[in-house]
Design a protein around this motif. Structure first.
Motif, PDB file in Angstrom:
ATOM      1  N   THR A  88      16.759 -47.193  49.997  1.00 21.53           N
ATOM      2  CA  THR A  88      17.797 -46.323  50.131  1.00 21.53           C
ATOM      3  C   THR A  88      18.074 -46.052  51.686  1.00 21.53           C
ATOM      4  O   THR A  88      17.062 -45.655  52.533  1.00 21.53           O
ATOM      5  CB  THR A  88      17.213 -44.816  49.722  1.00 21.53           C
ATOM      6  N   MET A  89      19.339 -46.019  52.028  1.00 25.16           N
ATOM      7  CA  MET A  89      19.885 -45.802  53.466  1.00 25.16           C
ATOM      8  C   MET A  89      20.076 -44.527  53.661  1.00 25.16           C
ATOM      9  O   MET A  89      20.974 -43.558  53.001  1.00 25.16           O
ATOM     10  CB  MET A  89      21.191 -46.721  53.550  1.00 25.16           C
ATOM     11  N   PRO A  90      19.258 -43.794  54.603  1.00 25.82           N
ATOM     12  CA  PRO A  90      19.590 -42.420  54.897  1.00 25.82           C
ATOM     13  C   PRO A  90      20.633 -42.140  55.484  1.00 25.82           C
ATOM     14  O   PRO A  90      21.202 -42.871  56.539  1.00 25.82           O
ATOM     15  CB  PRO A  90      18.150 -42.233  55.598  1.00 25.82           C
ATOM     16  N   ARG A  91      21.030 -40.845  55.780  1.00 25.62           N
ATOM     17  CA  ARG A  91      22.142 -40.346  56.350  1.00 25.62           C
ATOM     18  C   ARG A  91      21.611 -40.283  57.767  1.00 25.62           C
ATOM     19  O   ARG A  91      20.334 -40.145  57.987  1.00 25.62           O
ATOM     20  CB  ARG A  91      22.647 -38.914  55.858  1.00 25.62           C
ATOM     21  N   PRO A  92      22.238 -40.042  58.906  1.00 21.30           N
ATOM     22  CA  PRO A  92      21.903 -39.736  60.297  1.00 21.30           C
ATOM     23  C   PRO A  92      21.093 -38.468  60.501  1.00 21.30           C
ATOM     24  O   PRO A  92      20.223 -38.551  61.126  1.00 21.30           O
ATOM     25  CB  PRO A  92      23.163 -39.788  60.943  1.00 21.30           C
ATOM     26  N   ASP A  93      21.412 -37.503  59.687  1.00 18.53           N
ATOM     27  CA  ASP A  93      20.759 -36.256  59.797  1.00 18.53           C
ATOM     28  C   ASP A  93      19.223 -36.498  59.034  1.00 18.53           C
ATOM     29  O   ASP A  93      18.349 -35.971  59.767  1.00 18.53           O
ATOM     30  CB  ASP A  93      21.410 -35.060  59.164  1.00 18.53           C
ATOM     31  N   ALA A  94      19.194 -37.280  58.175  1.00 18.58           N
ATOM     32  CA  ALA A  94      17.907 -37.513  57.525  1.00 18.58           C
ATOM     33  C   ALA A  94      16.926 -38.556  58.627  1.00 18.58           C
ATOM     34  O   ALA A  94      15.660 -38.056  58.670  1.00 18.58           O
ATOM     35  CB  ALA A  94      17.836 -38.452  56.323  1.00 18.58           C
ATOM     36  N   ALA A  95      17.483 -39.324  59.120  1.00 14.45           N
ATOM     37  CA  ALA A  95      16.688 -40.109  60.244  1.00 14.45           C
ATOM     38  C   ALA A  95      16.150 -39.214  61.347  1.00 14.45           C
ATOM     39  O   ALA A  95      15.167 -39.381  61.724  1.00 14.45           O
ATOM     40  CB  ALA A  95      17.572 -41.279  60.761  1.00 14.45           C
ATOM     41  N   ILE A  96      17.034 -38.441  61.956  1.00 18.26           N
ATOM     42  CA  ILE A  96      16.766 -37.589  62.714  1.00 18.26           C
ATOM     43  C   ILE A  96      15.403 -36.594  62.377  1.00 18.26           C
ATOM     44  O   ILE A  96      14.562 -36.222  63.005  1.00 18.26           O
ATOM     45  CB  ILE A  96      17.904 -36.397  63.486  1.00 18.26           C
ATOM     46  N   ARG A  97      15.667 -36.200  61.354  1.00 20.30           N
ATOM     47  CA  ARG A  97      14.540 -35.128  60.759  1.00 20.30           C
ATOM     48  C   ARG A  97      13.305 -35.809  60.436  1.00 20.30           C
ATOM     49  O   ARG A  97      12.274 -35.342  60.775  1.00 20.30           O
ATOM     50  CB  ARG A  97      15.059 -34.570  59.292  1.00 20.30           C
ATOM     51  N   ASP A  98      13.527 -37.075  59.978  1.00 20.71           N
ATOM     52  CA  ASP A  98      12.202 -37.918  60.024  1.00 20.71           C
ATOM     53  C   ASP A  98      11.677 -38.063  61.331  1.00 20.71           C
ATOM     54  O   ASP A  98      10.365 -38.124  61.346  1.00 20.71           O
ATOM     55  CB  ASP A  98      12.556 -39.411  59.107  1.00 20.71           C
ATOM     56  N   ALA A  99      12.327 -38.177  62.374  1.00 20.25           N
ATOM     57  CA  ALA A  99      11.600 -38.544  63.643  1.00 20.25           C
ATOM     58  C   ALA A  99      11.010 -37.237  64.086  1.00 20.25           C
ATOM     59  O   ALA A  99       9.894 -37.322  64.590  1.00 20.25           O
ATOM     60  CB  ALA A  99      12.832 -39.031  64.611  1.00 20.25           C
ATOM     61  N   LEU A 100      11.600 -36.135  64.021  1.00 17.28           N
ATOM     62  CA  LEU A 100      10.948 -34.980  64.394  1.00 17.28           C
ATOM     63  C   LEU A 100       9.655 -34.743  63.508  1.00 17.28           C
ATOM     64  O   LEU A 100       8.604 -34.357  64.189  1.00 17.28           O
ATOM     65  CB  LEU A 100      11.888 -33.816  64.212  1.00 17.28           C
ATOM     66  N   LEU A 101       9.613 -34.827  62.249  1.00 17.08           N
ATOM     67  CA  LEU A 101       8.643 -34.687  61.182  1.00 17.08           C
ATOM     68  C   LEU A 101       7.418 -35.604  61.923  1.00 17.08           C
ATOM     69  O   LEU A 101       6.140 -35.194  61.785  1.00 17.08           O
ATOM     70  CB  LEU A 101       9.011 -34.689  59.950  1.00 17.08           C
ATOM     71  N   THR A 102       7.729 -36.909  62.364  1.00 15.84           N
ATOM     72  CA  THR A 102       6.962 -37.798  62.648  1.00 15.84           C
ATOM     73  C   THR A 102       6.068 -37.582  64.022  1.00 15.84           C
ATOM     74  O   THR A 102       4.822 -37.551  64.176  1.00 15.84           O
ATOM     75  CB  THR A 102       7.405 -39.277  62.566  1.00 15.84           C
ATOM     76  N   THR A 103       7.006 -36.936  64.652  1.00 11.08           N
ATOM     77  CA  THR A 103       6.531 -36.372  66.088  1.00 11.08           C
ATOM     78  C   THR A 103       5.545 -35.240  65.999  1.00 11.08           C
ATOM     79  O   THR A 103       4.442 -35.212  66.519  1.00 11.08           O
ATOM     80  CB  THR A 103       7.557 -36.047  67.035  1.00 11.08           C
ATOM     81  N   LEU A 104       5.944 -34.326  64.958  1.00 10.15           N
ATOM     82  CA  LEU A 104       4.929 -33.236  64.894  1.00 10.15           C
ATOM     83  C   LEU A 104       3.726 -33.549  64.205  1.00 10.15           C
ATOM     84  O   LEU A 104       2.415 -33.282  64.574  1.00 10.15           O
ATOM     85  CB  LEU A 104       5.765 -32.415  63.676  1.00 10.15           C
ATOM     86  N   LEU A 105       3.663 -34.628  63.195  1.00 11.71           N
ATOM     87  CA  LEU A 105       2.396 -35.201  62.406  1.00 11.71           C
ATOM     88  C   LEU A 105       1.466 -35.677  63.565  1.00 11.71           C
ATOM     89  O   LEU A 105       0.280 -35.646  63.343  1.00 11.71           O
ATOM     90  CB  LEU A 105       3.152 -35.936  61.221  1.00 11.71           C
ATOM     91  N   ALA A 106       1.999 -36.728  64.251  1.00 16.74           N
ATOM     92  CA  ALA A 106       1.260 -37.297  65.121  1.00 16.74           C
ATOM     93  C   ALA A 106       0.419 -36.527  66.294  1.00 16.74           C
ATOM     94  O   ALA A 106      -0.296 -36.397  66.405  1.00 16.74           O
ATOM     95  CB  ALA A 106       2.145 -38.206  65.982  1.00 16.74           C
TER      96      ALA A 106
END
Length: 400
Positions: free
Chosen positions: A3-21
């Motif tokens: 599934t190809m995400p929308r730009p806002d979904a990609a940004i949200r995933d990057a932020l969640l990944t940073t917080l999780l790390a």
């Protein structure tokens, strides 16, 4: 399925990944494992979280990258629990977005399982309980992912079946509506076209008597008007029966559908319109009701066409029983197909009428001139309502 995400979904995933790390690093520093978190462990821990940012777009690649970074982290005996949230999220994300989920997740689960067993054997002592807890977490995640995937597949199958059943019901309803409209149009055409044609001819004859030069013959005029009245009564009776069948009611008594016994009435009406009609209908005796109605309608429409278009003087109507079934034949000595109305539906309706009971119909010029309508109806009606295909040797005909 990727599934190809929308730009806002990609940004949200990057932020969640940073917080999780960041949370994983904090947990590894606060509760160090067998080996304290050093620079190498920090790089492995943070690097294992980075694939989560692209797991929507590249689920398989992201999962492989995470496993390759996770295995050395665990084997080097860093704080194991800090990576469990990332592993759980990666497994579930691959279950949602990836392909060949069962095989891939099984391999990943085995790798993590072997990794944890190795750590348990190397660690020994009290840390065995910690390794067992990690094993339980990995196995439970793999099992949960499989259950989740199976549940999604079952829901997708149920939804697809429901949608297919709904489409089938809608198509069947449209088909039934179309068939019913066609049947109503055919019945009304057979009834009204014949009656109106005969009434028109008889009214024309009455008008000619009134406007003619010779003295008015009151008896002849009364006969013409009486024929018109009789045709109107017959049409009204037959129309009422047809409407009762369409409505599914029996108001005023059960509706009687016309059959071979009513064909002499058609012949009398055609004779009143000025035709010489020869009738031989002995072969129709004992025909099933469906066959009888079809034979009556075919003769009715054929005689209507003769009165309206053929310009004929003589007509021969024959109903004979043969090995093929009941053969209905109407032959005239008129102009043939040149007198047909190109916009009419008479012959088309006769063909549909014959097919509805499993028979065939052919119409065209006769060998000695004129026009011939010949139908072969089976001895018994078909059990299914689907009309058979047109025989390969049957040529198209011109509507009359």
């Amino acid at each position: 399925m990727v599934t190809m995400p929308r730009p806002d979904a990609a940004i949200r995933d990057a932020l969640l990944t940073t917080l999780l790390a960041a949370a994983a690093v904090a947990a590894a520093l606060a509760w160090p494992g067998t080996r304290p978190l050093d620079a190498g462990g920090l790089l492995l821990l943070v690097g294992a979280h980075l694939p989560l940012a692209v797991i929507r777009r590249r689920p398989a690649l992201a999962l492989v990258a995470l496993v390759l970074l996770t295995l050395p982290y665990h084997l080097l005996q860093y704080q194991h629990h800090a990576l469990i949230p990332a592993e759980v999220i990666a497994l579930f994300s691959y279950a949602v977005f990836g392909r060949r989920v069962r095989a891939v997740l099984t391999v990943v689960g085995l790798l993590l399982f072997v990794c944890v067993i190795t750590m348990a054997l190397r660690a020994g002592g009290g840390s065995v309980r910690e390794q067992i807890a990690v094993i339980e977490a990995v196995v439970s995640v793999v099992i949960a992912v499989q259950v989740w995937r199976s549940h999604r597949a079952r829901l997708a199958t149920i939804t697809e079946r429901a949608e297919r059943a709904e489409r089938t019901r809608e198509e069947e309803a449209r088909r039934r509506v179309a068939e019913e409209r066609l049947r109503i149009a055919r019945d009304l055409h057979d009834l009204l076209a014949h009656s109106i044609t005969v009434i028109g001819v008889q009214a024309g004859a009455a008008a000619h008597l009134v406007a003619g030069d010779r003295p008015l013959d009151r008896a002849e005029l009364a006969e013409a008007l009486g024929s018109i009245a009789a045709t109107c009564r017959e049409a009204r009776t037959e129309l009422r029966g047809t409407l009762q069948v369409l409505r599914g009611t029996d108001v005023g008594g059960p509706a009687e559908l016309p059959g071979p016994d009513a064909i002499p009435g058609l012949v009398d009406a055609a004779r009143a319109a000025g035709l010489e009609v020869a009738l031989s209908a002995d072969g129709a005796a004992g025909a099933p009701p469906e066959i009888g109605v079809a034979a009556y309608r075919i003769v009715q429409e054929a005689l209507t066409n003769v009165v309206k278009h053929a310009g004929a003087r003589r007509v021969a109507v024959t109903l004979a029983r043969e090995e093929r079934g009941l053969v209905v034949r109407v032959a005239d000595d008129g102009r043939g197909p040149s007198g047909a109305a190109p916009e009419g539906f008479g012959i088309l309706g006769m063909i549909e009428r014959a097919r509805s009971v499993g028979g065939t119909l052919d119409a065209g010029p006769g060998e000695d001139g004129g026009f011939v309508v010949a139908a072969v109806l089976p001895a018994t009606a078909l059990s299914t309502g689907a009309p058979p295909d047109v025989p390969s040797g049957e040529e198209p005909v011109t509507p009359r």
